[in-house]
Design a protein around this motif. Structure first.
Motif, PDB file in Angstrom:
ATOM      1  N   UNK A   1      39.347  38.610  29.512  1.00 33.52           N
ATOM      2  CA  UNK A   1      40.084  39.788  29.930  1.00 33.52           C
ATOM      3  C   UNK A   1      39.846  40.925  28.953  1.00 33.52           C
ATOM      4  N   UNK A   2      39.510  42.080  29.485  1.00 31.76           N
ATOM      5  CA  UNK A   2      39.228  43.250  28.654  1.00 31.76           C
ATOM      6  C   UNK A   2      40.262  44.329  28.945  1.00 31.76           C
ATOM      7  N   UNK A   3      41.010  44.741  27.928  1.00 29.17           N
ATOM      8  CA  UNK A   3      41.900  45.879  28.117  1.00 29.17           C
ATOM      9  C   UNK A   3      41.029  47.078  28.431  1.00 29.17           C
ATOM     10  N   UNK A   4      41.504  47.918  29.344  1.00 29.45           N
ATOM     11  CA  UNK A   4      40.664  49.020  29.790  1.00 29.45           C
ATOM     12  C   UNK A   4      41.500  50.204  30.243  1.00 29.45           C
TER      13      UNK A   4
ATOM     14  N   UNK B   1      31.038  48.641  30.185  1.00 30.74           N
ATOM     15  CA  UNK B   1      29.780  48.825  29.454  1.00 30.74           C
ATOM     16  C   UNK B   1      29.194  50.212  29.686  1.00 30.74           C
ATOM     17  N   UNK B   2      30.074  51.222  29.644  1.00 31.48           N
ATOM     18  CA  UNK B   2      29.636  52.610  29.735  1.00 31.48           C
ATOM     19  C   UNK B   2      29.456  53.155  31.139  1.00 31.48           C
ATOM     20  N   UNK B   3      29.730  52.363  32.160  1.00 31.31           N
ATOM     21  CA  UNK B   3      29.553  52.814  33.544  1.00 31.31           C
ATOM     22  C   UNK B   3      30.853  52.616  34.316  1.00 31.31           C
ATOM     23  N   UNK B   4      31.283  53.645  35.048  1.00 29.36           N
ATOM     24  CA  UNK B   4      32.486  53.526  35.868  1.00 29.36           C
ATOM     25  C   UNK B   4      32.149  52.758  37.134  1.00 29.36           C
ATOM     26  N   UNK B   5      32.972  51.757  37.426  1.00 30.26           N
ATOM     27  CA  UNK B   5      32.739  50.904  38.595  1.00 30.26           C
ATOM     28  C   UNK B   5      34.005  50.837  39.444  1.00 30.26           C
ATOM     29  N   UNK B   6      33.831  50.808  40.765  1.00 32.42           N
ATOM     30  CA  UNK B   6      34.965  50.642  41.674  1.00 32.42           C
ATOM     31  C   UNK B   6      35.434  49.193  41.615  1.00 32.42           C
ATOM     32  N   UNK B   7      36.745  49.006  41.582  1.00 30.66           N
ATOM     33  CA  UNK B   7      37.319  47.661  41.577  1.00 30.66           C
ATOM     34  C   UNK B   7      37.458  47.212  43.029  1.00 30.66           C
ATOM     35  N   UNK B   8      36.845  46.090  43.385  1.00 30.92           N
ATOM     36  CA  UNK B   8      36.987  45.621  44.773  1.00 30.92           C
ATOM     37  C   UNK B   8      38.429  45.208  45.072  1.00 30.92           C
ATOM     38  N   UNK B   9      38.883  45.471  46.263  1.00 36.68           N
ATOM     39  CA  UNK B   9      40.254  45.144  46.665  1.00 36.68           C
ATOM     40  C   UNK B   9      40.566  43.668  46.438  1.00 36.68           C
TER      41      UNK B   9
ATOM     42  N   UNK C   1      40.776  44.075  32.897  1.00 40.79           N
ATOM     43  CA  UNK C   1      39.740  43.747  33.872  1.00 40.79           C
ATOM     44  C   UNK C   1      38.984  42.513  33.386  1.00 40.79           C
ATOM     45  N   UNK C   2      38.688  41.617  34.311  1.00 37.66           N
ATOM     46  CA  UNK C   2      37.871  40.441  34.035  1.00 37.66           C
ATOM     47  C   UNK C   2      36.580  40.622  34.811  1.00 37.66           C
ATOM     48  N   UNK C   3      35.453  40.401  34.146  1.00 38.29           N
ATOM     49  CA  UNK C   3      34.169  40.527  34.834  1.00 38.29           C
ATOM     50  C   UNK C   3      33.161  39.572  34.229  1.00 38.29           C
ATOM     51  N   UNK C   4      32.119  39.321  34.999  1.00 36.13           N
ATOM     52  CA  UNK C   4      31.025  38.468  34.544  1.00 36.13           C
ATOM     53  C   UNK C   4      29.709  39.149  34.886  1.00 36.13           C
ATOM     54  N   UNK C   5      28.685  38.749  34.176  1.00 42.69           N
ATOM     55  CA  UNK C   5      27.316  39.169  34.497  1.00 42.69           C
ATOM     56  C   UNK C   5      26.716  38.089  35.380  1.00 42.69           C
ATOM     57  N   UNK C   6      26.167  38.488  36.506  1.00 39.03           N
ATOM     58  CA  UNK C   6      25.568  37.518  37.420  1.00 39.03           C
ATOM     59  C   UNK C   6      24.314  38.125  38.027  1.00 39.03           C
ATOM     60  N   UNK C   7      23.179  37.524  37.715  1.00 37.16           N
ATOM     61  CA  UNK C   7      21.883  37.971  38.246  1.00 37.16           C
ATOM     62  C   UNK C   7      21.641  39.461  38.027  1.00 37.16           C
TER      63      UNK C   7
END
Length: 117
Positions: free
Chosen positions: A56-59, A73-81, A97-103
């Motif tokens: 979990x990353x505070x954001x 990581x420096x880029x604004x991203x839309x959070x999926x519903x 926000x929780x995220x992973x790198x995948x492919x």
């Protein structure tokens, strides 16, 4: 039957991948037990655990056109519903926000706004 098994495996892959990346190498030793318990208990609306405090990353966040946006990581991203958690409260006072790198892509698995109730 084989197609169903393959589909089930592919559907579970993001959860398995994020669990495999979860680790705590001592960087969270000074976190209060209730906050640690909250991080460990948060689940996405589809029932998949968001992982652990290390994921979990505070954001900060923004609301654009009724959608949440977060910088990753420096880029604004839309959070999926499908990733927005509105019913677990938020004891940390910041969005998480929780995220992973995948492919080669960043997948947002969970998001709790700062004012979640």
């Amino acid at each position: 039957m084989r197609r169903l098994a393959l589909f089930a495996l592919l559907a579970a892959m993001p959860a398995l991948a994020s669990a495999a990346l979860a680790f705590d190498n001592g960087q969270y030793d000074n976190v209060a037990p209730d906050i640690r318990a909250w991080f460990k208990s948060v689940m996405a609306p589809n029932g998949v655990p968001c992982c652990d405090i290390s994921d979990g990353h505070r954001t900060e966040y923004d609301v654009r056109g009724g959608s949440y946006w977060v910088p990753i990581e420096g880029e604004w991203m839309a959070v999926p519903e499908r990733a927005i958690i509105r019913d677990r409260g938020n004891p940390v006072g910041h969005a998480v926000v929780w995220y992973v790198h995948h492919r080669g892509a960043i997948i947002i698995s969970c998001f709790v706004p700062a004012d979640a109730v």
